[in-house]
Design a protein around this motif. Structure first.
Motif, PDB file in Angstrom:
ATOM      1  N   PRO A   1       0.826  -1.215   0.000  1.00 14.59           N
ATOM      2  CA  PRO A   1       0.000   0.000   0.000  1.00 14.59           C
ATOM      3  C   PRO A   1       0.857   1.261   0.000  1.00 14.59           C
ATOM      4  O   PRO A   1       1.915   1.308   0.629  1.00 14.59           O
ATOM      5  CB  PRO A   1      -0.817  -0.123   1.289  1.00 14.59           C
ATOM      6  CG  PRO A   1       0.018  -0.987   2.180  1.00 14.59           C
ATOM      7  CD  PRO A   1       0.709  -1.960   1.270  1.00 14.59           C
ATOM      8  N   VAL A   2       0.380   2.285  -0.688  1.00 14.86           N
ATOM      9  CA  VAL A   2       1.064   3.577  -0.696  1.00 14.86           C
ATOM     10  C   VAL A   2       0.798   4.325   0.608  1.00 14.86           C
ATOM     11  O   VAL A   2       1.692   4.957   1.162  1.00 14.86           O
ATOM     12  CB  VAL A   2       0.603   4.410  -1.909  1.00 14.86           C
ATOM     13  CG1 VAL A   2       1.166   5.827  -1.845  1.00 14.86           C
ATOM     14  CG2 VAL A   2       1.023   3.731  -3.221  1.00 14.86           C
ATOM     15  N   PHE A   3      -0.433   4.209   1.099  1.00 12.81           N
ATOM     16  CA  PHE A   3      -0.829   4.904   2.317  1.00 12.81           C
ATOM     17  C   PHE A   3      -0.775   3.956   3.511  1.00 12.81           C
ATOM     18  O   PHE A   3      -0.651   2.736   3.357  1.00 12.81           O
ATOM     19  CB  PHE A   3      -2.243   5.481   2.165  1.00 12.81           C
ATOM     20  CG  PHE A   3      -2.369   6.468   1.044  1.00 12.81           C
ATOM     21  CD1 PHE A   3      -2.024   7.799   1.227  1.00 12.81           C
ATOM     22  CD2 PHE A   3      -2.809   6.075  -0.212  1.00 12.81           C
ATOM     23  CE1 PHE A   3      -2.118   8.714   0.194  1.00 12.81           C
ATOM     24  CE2 PHE A   3      -2.921   6.978  -1.259  1.00 12.81           C
ATOM     25  CZ  PHE A   3      -2.564   8.299  -1.053  1.00 12.81           C
ATOM     26  N   ASP A   4      -0.874   4.507   4.705  1.00 19.07           N
ATOM     27  CA  ASP A   4      -0.922   3.714   5.925  1.00 19.07           C
ATOM     28  C   ASP A   4      -2.328   3.140   6.053  1.00 19.07           C
ATOM     29  O   ASP A   4      -3.233   3.787   6.571  1.00 19.07           O
ATOM     30  CB  ASP A   4      -0.574   4.595   7.130  1.00 19.07           C
ATOM     31  CG  ASP A   4      -0.498   3.813   8.438  1.00 19.07           C
ATOM     32  OD1 ASP A   4      -1.046   2.683   8.500  1.00 19.07           O
ATOM     33  OD2 ASP A   4       0.104   4.318   9.397  1.00 19.07           O
TER      34      ASP A   4
ATOM     35  N   LEU B   1      -7.142   2.915   0.007  1.00 16.75           N
ATOM     36  CA  LEU B   1      -6.822   1.541   0.392  1.00 16.75           C
ATOM     37  C   LEU B   1      -6.368   0.704  -0.796  1.00 16.75           C
ATOM     38  O   LEU B   1      -5.584  -0.239  -0.640  1.00 16.75           O
ATOM     39  CB  LEU B   1      -8.032   0.871   1.051  1.00 16.75           C
ATOM     40  CG  LEU B   1      -8.453   1.387   2.431  1.00 16.75           C
ATOM     41  CD1 LEU B   1      -9.749   0.715   2.869  1.00 16.75           C
ATOM     42  CD2 LEU B   1      -7.359   1.151   3.462  1.00 16.75           C
ATOM     43  N   THR B   2      -6.862   1.014  -1.987  1.00 15.53           N
ATOM     44  CA  THR B   2      -6.546   0.209  -3.166  1.00 15.53           C
ATOM     45  C   THR B   2      -5.543   0.913  -4.078  1.00 15.53           C
ATOM     46  O   THR B   2      -5.399   0.565  -5.247  1.00 15.53           O
ATOM     47  CB  THR B   2      -7.827  -0.122  -3.958  1.00 15.53           C
ATOM     48  OG1 THR B   2      -8.514   1.085  -4.307  1.00 15.53           O
ATOM     49  CG2 THR B   2      -8.752  -0.988  -3.140  1.00 15.53           C
ATOM     50  N   PHE B   3      -4.842   1.884  -3.537  1.00 16.27           N
ATOM     51  CA  PHE B   3      -3.778   2.577  -4.265  1.00 16.27           C
ATOM     52  C   PHE B   3      -2.457   1.999  -3.785  1.00 16.27           C
ATOM     53  O   PHE B   3      -2.066   2.171  -2.623  1.00 16.27           O
ATOM     54  CB  PHE B   3      -3.854   4.082  -3.984  1.00 16.27           C
ATOM     55  CG  PHE B   3      -3.092   4.939  -4.955  1.00 16.27           C
ATOM     56  CD1 PHE B   3      -3.537   5.093  -6.255  1.00 16.27           C
ATOM     57  CD2 PHE B   3      -1.935   5.596  -4.567  1.00 16.27           C
ATOM     58  CE1 PHE B   3      -2.840   5.892  -7.161  1.00 16.27           C
ATOM     59  CE2 PHE B   3      -1.236   6.386  -5.449  1.00 16.27           C
ATOM     60  CZ  PHE B   3      -1.689   6.540  -6.758  1.00 16.27           C
ATOM     61  N   VAL B   4      -1.760   1.262  -4.657  1.00 15.41           N
ATOM     62  CA  VAL B   4      -0.617   0.451  -4.231  1.00 15.41           C
ATOM     63  C   VAL B   4       0.562   0.639  -5.180  1.00 15.41           C
ATOM     64  O   VAL B   4       0.426   1.193  -6.271  1.00 15.41           O
ATOM     65  CB  VAL B   4      -0.989  -1.048  -4.183  1.00 15.41           C
ATOM     66  CG1 VAL B   4      -2.183  -1.290  -3.263  1.00 15.41           C
ATOM     67  CG2 VAL B   4      -1.293  -1.578  -5.586  1.00 15.41           C
TER      68      VAL B   4
END
Length: 561
Positions: A286-289, A482-485
């Motif tokens: 994932p890019v975000f936490d 959440l789905t940005f990876v």
């Protein structure tokens, strides 16, 4: 499950051989995790239903071994059974083919059907009434399964299939009749938020016919060791209380954490999750936490903030209904294009980022940001084939929020920028670039996402989400996060089949804030606020056009200096 003379469980445990962790050939005796899956499947069989199961795995539970055993028993004991096994990579395909072949090679001679073929990853058994087969395939190798009909289908490590996996799976599922004597098993370790999780969530919610099966690491009997003299940490005591763990299990966890997971709690949770949410949160790239994002979503849902303060769409009155050359007025009416989380406040500066429909996208999106606080106050989200209705709503949204600064991405479609100009919208974001030929700096409307700006806006969005997630109220935007990876090449992008329109509109709004003031131009009593010393200095140093622009941007001060 019970085709042939012998019960499936009896057949597996009496006649099938497997390799243990020491590479020794032993009898197949089901462990607790395998029994959990077998019992769930047996219940579907007893109820006369088609067998459909989805398995979320921790490491080395033996679900694939059991699934192959059930498929082998069904295929090797009766005629006219076609079974398919599809894995994520060639090495896994070879491994599962060898497993099926081992089952056959060590089967009691009295039970062995004639083997007509054993090549190209396929076993073909001969019976008097017709042949049966087990075919092992790799996802991504052509249009697999589309010309077949399967009674049994094993989808292995689905979360790690190639990007077009949803289309591949859809084709494969059509090959399995919706009959009681058929079986489909989808199993995988978690790989973040993607299509496998969507199917899992739907199964948990009862929205499809797949039974969800998950086994936590502590359900596996092998994961324990002597715990003499073990002094539990605060976290270990909490885990012991939460899951009812023994000190032996905690001793094994500590050993595994230290030796197999490089001391990383996150790696342990990914490889050996205690619950489904932990499996998905800690896996993938994932890019975000994701933990912080999920906590925010859960918090919004708990507080019943899942629904926005208001939903609506603007109704427009045109100066000329035929030419539609100018908007005379607009009112907020019914509709669901816009989600409002905070209505506009007098004197507050707002910024709007807009993401237009690009290649493969079918949404137009915009995010409204309070530039004095960074709070996200509204979103515009429309599924359209052409941009004009979106631009009209965007115009009204900007006017509604105090003539907000609007920055529209121009990469794929400049029509919204040109239409805002035609409608005489007062404030669009201006990008500046140096013209090598004219040796001048050119100013043009619209935001451009390219190799230089894309990493910049993503980095700033990561900082905003990870450190100030309380400023986000729109759950659809958070779910896009959440789905940005990171993909296989390390590029941040939306998972195949997911969208990032809202997320990028938020990124643009967050990036263009420097062209909008950050303070209210009226005080709490509705009076104009004072300019700062810096504002006066900027005004005095500007040319006549610049001064006009600053007055429009900041409003006139109470006192001139």
């Amino acid at each position: 499950m019970n085709n042939g003379v012998i019960n499936t469980k009896v057949f597996i445990e009496r006649y099938l051989k497997i390799r243990d962790k020491r590479a020794q050939l032993i009898d197949f005796k089901m462990n607790a995790a395998q029994m959990k899956l077998y019992d769930a499947i047996a219940e579907q069989y007893r109820n006369g239903k088609p067998i459909r199961a989805i398995i979320l795995k921790a490491r080395q539970m033996g679900f694939s071994t059991l699934t192959e055993g059930m498929i082998f028993k069904d295929t090797a004991t009766q005629a006219n059974i076609s079974s398919g096994i599809v894995t994520h990579e060639i090495a896994a395909t070879n491994n599962l083919f060898r497993m099926s072949k081992r089952y056959y090679e060590h089967l009691d001679a009295s039970l062995k059907p004639p083997l007509l073929a054993s090549n190209a990853k396929e076993l073909v058994f001969g019976f008097a009434d017709g042949n049966s087969s087990i075919k092992c395939m790799t996802a991504g190798n052509g249009s697999i399964g589309r010309s077949d009909t399967f009674q049994n289908l094993h989808i292995s490590e689905y979360a790690f299939w190639p990007k077009d996996k949803a289309d591949i799976l859809t084709g494969l599922l059509q090959a399995v009749p919706n009959e009681p004597n058929t079986m489909v098993v989808i199993e995988s370790t978690a790989n973040g938020y993607e299509d496998f999780k969507d199917i899992w969530d739907a199964a948990v919610a009862g929205e499809n016919d797949f039974i969800p099966v998950f086994c936590a690491w502590w359900e596996h009997a092998e994961y324990t060791m002597p715990a003499e003299g073990l002094k539990l940490t605060k976290e270990e005591r909490k885990m012991k209380e939460t899951y009812g763990l023994s000190e032996g299990q905690l001793a094994w966890r500590r050993w595994c954490l230290k030796n197999n997971c490089r001391g990383s709690e996150d790696i342990f949770r990914q490889e050996y999750p205690s619950c489904p949410d932990e499996a998905f949160l800690m896996s993938g790239r994932p890019v975000f936490d994701n933990r912080r994002v999920m906590e925010r979503i859960a918090g919004l849902e708990r507080k019943q903030e899942k629904k926005p303060f208001r939903e609506g769409s603007f109704r427009i009155r045109w100066h000329d209904a035929q030419s539609k050359d100018r908007i005379d007025s607009f009112t907020l009416g019914r509709g669901r294009d816009i989600r409002f989380y905070s209505m506009p406040k007098e004197g507050v500066p707002y910024v709007i980022g807009a993401d237009t429909k690009g290649e493969g996208k079918d949404f137009y999106a915009a995010t409204v940001l309070d530039n004095s606080t960074g709070e996200r106050v509204a979103t515009l989200h429309m599924q359209l084939n052409e941009s004009k209705p979106f631009t009209e709503q965007l115009y009204c949204l900007g006017k509604y929020y105090n003539d907000a600064l609007i920055g529209v991405e121009m990469n794929f479609n400049t029509a919204p920028i040109e239409e805002l100009q035609r409608l005489r919208y007062p404030r669009q974001y201006v990008r500046r670039r140096y013209d090598d030929y004219k040796k001048t700096i050119e100013e043009k409307y619209g935001w451009k996402t390219d190799g230089n700006t894309r990493p910049l806006i993503i980095d700033r969005e990561v900082d905003a989400v990870n450190n100030h997630v309380e400023l986000f109220h729109d759950i659809p935007t958070l779910r896009e996060a959440l789905t940005f990876v990171y993909d296989d090449g390390g590029r941040p992008d939306a998972i195949a089949g997911k969208h990032d329109d809202l997320l990028f509109s938020d990124m643009i709004a967050n990036e263009i804030r420097s062209q909008q003031r950050t303070t209210r131009n009226v005080d709490e009593q509705g009076r104009r606020a004072e300019w700062t010393e810096d504002m006066f200095e900027d005004y005095r140093g500007a040319d006549e056009d610049g001064k006009k622009r600053l007055l429009k941007l900041w409003g006139e001060p109470k006192k001139w200096r």
